[in-house]
Scaffold this active site. Structure first.
Site, mmCIF file in Angstrom:
data_model
loop_
_atom_site.group_PDB
_atom_site.id
_atom_site.type_symbol
_atom_site.label_atom_id
_atom_site.label_comp_id
_atom_site.label_asym_id
_atom_site.label_seq_id
_atom_site.Cartn_x
_atom_site.Cartn_y
_atom_site.Cartn_z
ATOM 1 C CD GLU A 18 -3.032 -0.719 0.019
ATOM 2 O OE1 GLU A 18 -3.288 -0.355 -1.151
ATOM 3 O OE2 GLU A 18 -3.303 -1.850 0.456
ATOM 4 C CG HIS A 19 -0.176 4.899 0.636
ATOM 5 N ND1 HIS A 19 -0.540 6.176 0.269
ATOM 6 C CD2 HIS A 19 -1.258 4.364 1.244
ATOM 7 C CE1 HIS A 19 -1.788 6.409 0.668
ATOM 8 N NE2 HIS A 19 -2.246 5.322 1.255
ATOM 9 C CB THR A 20 4.533 0.423 -2.651
ATOM 10 O OG1 THR A 20 3.406 -0.361 -3.053
ATOM 11 C CG2 THR A 20 4.916 0.049 -1.242
ATOM 12 C CD GLU A 141 -8.631 7.965 -10.065
ATOM 13 O OE1 GLU A 141 -8.732 8.526 -8.963
ATOM 14 O OE2 GLU A 141 -9.023 6.799 -10.271
ATOM 15 C CG ASP A 153 -6.339 2.143 -7.501
ATOM 16 O OD1 ASP A 153 -5.603 1.345 -6.903
ATOM 17 O OD2 ASP A 153 -6.975 3.052 -6.939
ATOM 18 C CE1 TYR A 202 -4.026 6.970 -1.763
ATOM 19 C CE2 TYR A 202 -3.223 8.883 -2.966
ATOM 20 C CZ TYR A 202 -3.308 7.517 -2.811
ATOM 21 O OH TYR A 202 -2.664 6.705 -3.706
HETATM 22 P P1 ADP Z 1 -12.679 4.313 -4.801
HETATM 23 O O1 ADP Z 1 -11.801 3.787 -3.696
HETATM 24 O O2 ADP Z 1 -13.960 3.546 -4.875
HETATM 25 O O3 ADP Z 1 -11.989 4.429 -6.105
HETATM 26 P P2 ADP Z 1 -12.809 7.177 -5.033
HETATM 27 O O4 ADP Z 1 -13.152 8.243 -4.044
HETATM 28 O O5 ADP Z 1 -11.468 7.193 -5.659
HETATM 29 O O6 ADP Z 1 -13.094 5.781 -4.337
HETATM 30 O O7 ADP Z 1 -13.852 7.224 -6.251
HETATM 31 C C1 ADP Z 1 -15.242 7.313 -6.030
HETATM 32 C C2 ADP Z 1 -15.839 8.178 -7.137
HETATM 33 O O8 ADP Z 1 -15.956 7.418 -8.369
HETATM 34 C C3 ADP Z 1 -17.271 8.650 -6.857
HETATM 35 O O9 ADP Z 1 -17.251 9.838 -6.076
HETATM 36 C C4 ADP Z 1 -17.806 8.899 -8.262
HETATM 37 O O10 ADP Z 1 -17.298 10.124 -8.763
HETATM 38 C C5 ADP Z 1 -17.159 7.778 -9.060
HETATM 39 N N1 ADP Z 1 -18.032 6.593 -9.126
HETATM 40 C C6 ADP Z 1 -17.779 5.378 -8.620
HETATM 41 N N2 ADP Z 1 -18.799 4.514 -8.843
HETATM 42 C C7 ADP Z 1 -19.737 5.204 -9.516
HETATM 43 C C8 ADP Z 1 -21.042 4.891 -10.024
HETATM 44 N N3 ADP Z 1 -21.608 3.678 -9.873
HETATM 45 N N4 ADP Z 1 -21.741 5.872 -10.674
HETATM 46 C C9 ADP Z 1 -21.186 7.090 -10.820
HETATM 47 N N5 ADP Z 1 -19.981 7.458 -10.359
HETATM 48 C C10 ADP Z 1 -19.259 6.538 -9.705
HETATM 49 MG MG MG Z 2 -10.341 5.660 -6.525
#
Ligand code: ADP
Ligand code: MG
Length: 347
Positions: A18-20, A141, A153, A202
């Site tokens: 993690e975080h690597t 991202e 990811d 984060y």
């Molecule tokens: P994760 O650990 O799940 O990647 P993040 O905070 O990085 O968490 O990403 C979550 C974001 O991804 C949500 O705020 C939204 O913008 C988008 N997202 C994820 N799933 C959906 C979905 N089913 N419909 C619309 N947007 C989604």
């Molecule tokens: Mg994410």
């Protein structure tokens, strides 16, 4: 009706490391059976219109919109990236269906962006390979959403296959898909606490790692030598963050060897050590998650750890096949906010 194209991507669980992935190290994620599917219809105007099973109201955005902290931000960013890659020329109508819980460390955001880019590649009739798409998804991202994540990811959801773990060297961007050992499974349990990677904690860790990188004059904290870091005159916080990175990277390498030797007792012990390092050195856990991890091993898991970016989300536990039902009953009785999400195994 306009022609539509589909793209899919699974969620992923990181088994260790993690975080690597933004510190020059290795990670070991695996594809989950939960995932996300997107249907994309290219548009001739510049609108990005999105419906999702996760949200009641549709979102209508413009390609020129900056990220504004709304759920549709990754969609706008992905369609912009698809334009930059010449896969689309204009906006798109998107319909999303996902079974990945958001903000839980299982990469719903990367799955969403990668699935959109794969659908856009279909629309274009070809284009960049999956590694290039993963790199493009990370750009969305990093630069559009402002989330300073590494490449794990996106690589995992673009390329991992069921029944295997992806041993990914994030510096060389090379990987092996390694069979998960028969007779065991990796169970993913949600703590009931969610977080957003955009929420700042984060990013704070990334800033602390950047300070350590400047001090050591390297991008690759994971590749530093433990004795050198111990001996150096550096503030306690960047020092502990660096110690996490380099010991975690070493643990991924040991864990990979253990997995290949089907020595899951050792693998489990490394998961426990990884959790302690995330808790004490990287300080990315929460008391409720520490308690869940402790219960997981008390009730018979060979090892357990927080998984994902931290500050909420899921744990992953290594179990012997057939053990899950009884284990889960005890775990969920003690932790009523927790819930089972998925499990990965060889079959
Ligand atoms: P994760 O650990 O799940 O990647 P993040 O905070 O990085 O968490 O990403 C979550 C974001 O991804 C949500 O705020 C939204 O913008 C988008 N997202 C994820 N799933 C959906 C979905 N089913 N419909 C619309 N947007 C989604
Ligand atoms: Mg994410």
């Amino acid at each position: 009706m306009a022609e539509t194209f589909t793209g899919t991507a699974p969620g992923r669980v990181n088994l260790i490391g993690e975080h690597t992935d933004y510190n020059g190290g290795m990670v070991l994620p695996a594809a989950l059976s939960i995932g996300l599917e997107v249907t994309l219809a290219p548009r001739t105007d510049s609108a990005v219109a999105v419906t999702s099973n996760g949200y009641d109201a549709p979102a209508i955005r413009e390609l020129s919109d900056d990220a504004v902290g709304e759920w549709s931000d990754p969609c706008v960013g992905a369609i912009r990236e698809a334009n930059a890659l010449d896969l689309l020329s204009g906006g798109a109508t998107l319909d999303l269906h996902s079974t990945i819980p958001e903000g839980s460390g299982l990469s719903s955001s990367a799955a969403l962006i990668v699935a959109i880019l794969k659908a856009a590649r279909e629309a274009a009739g070809g284009g960049p390979d999956d590694v290039e798409l993963a790199i493009a998804a990370r750009r969305v991202e990093n630069y559009y959403m402002g989330v300073p994540c590494g490449i794990m990811d996106q690589m995992a959801v673009a390329l991992a296959t069921p029944g295997t773990a992806m041993a990914l060297d994030t510096k060389a961007l090379s990987y092996d898909l390694v069979a998960l050992p028969a007779g065991f499974e990796m169970a993913v349990v949600h703590s009931g606490l969610t977080r957003k990677l955009t929420d700042g904690r984060y990013a704070a860790r990334k800033v602390e790692c950047d300070a350590a990188k400047r001090h050591f004059g390297t991008e690759d904290l994971c590749l530093l030598d433990e004795a050198t870091v111990e001996a150096v005159d550096l503030d306690d916080i960047p020092k502990r963050r660096t110690m996490h990175c380099l010991t975690e990277h070493a643990r991924v390498k040991y864990a990979l060897a253990a997995m290949q030797a089907c020595d899951m007792d050792s693998f489990g012990a490394l998961m426990n050590e990884s959790h302690a390092s995330m808790r004490d050195l990287f300080e990315m856990s929460l008391p409720e998650i520490d308690a869940l991890v402790e219960s997981a091993t008390e009730f018979g898991a060979l090892g357990a750890r927080l998984t994902g970016g931290g500050f909420g989300g899921c744990i992953v536990a290594c179990l012997k096949s057939g053990q899950r039902e009884a284990w889960l009953a005890k775990l969920l009785e003690r932790h009523p906010d927790a819930r089972f999400i998925d499990a990965v195994s060889a079959d």
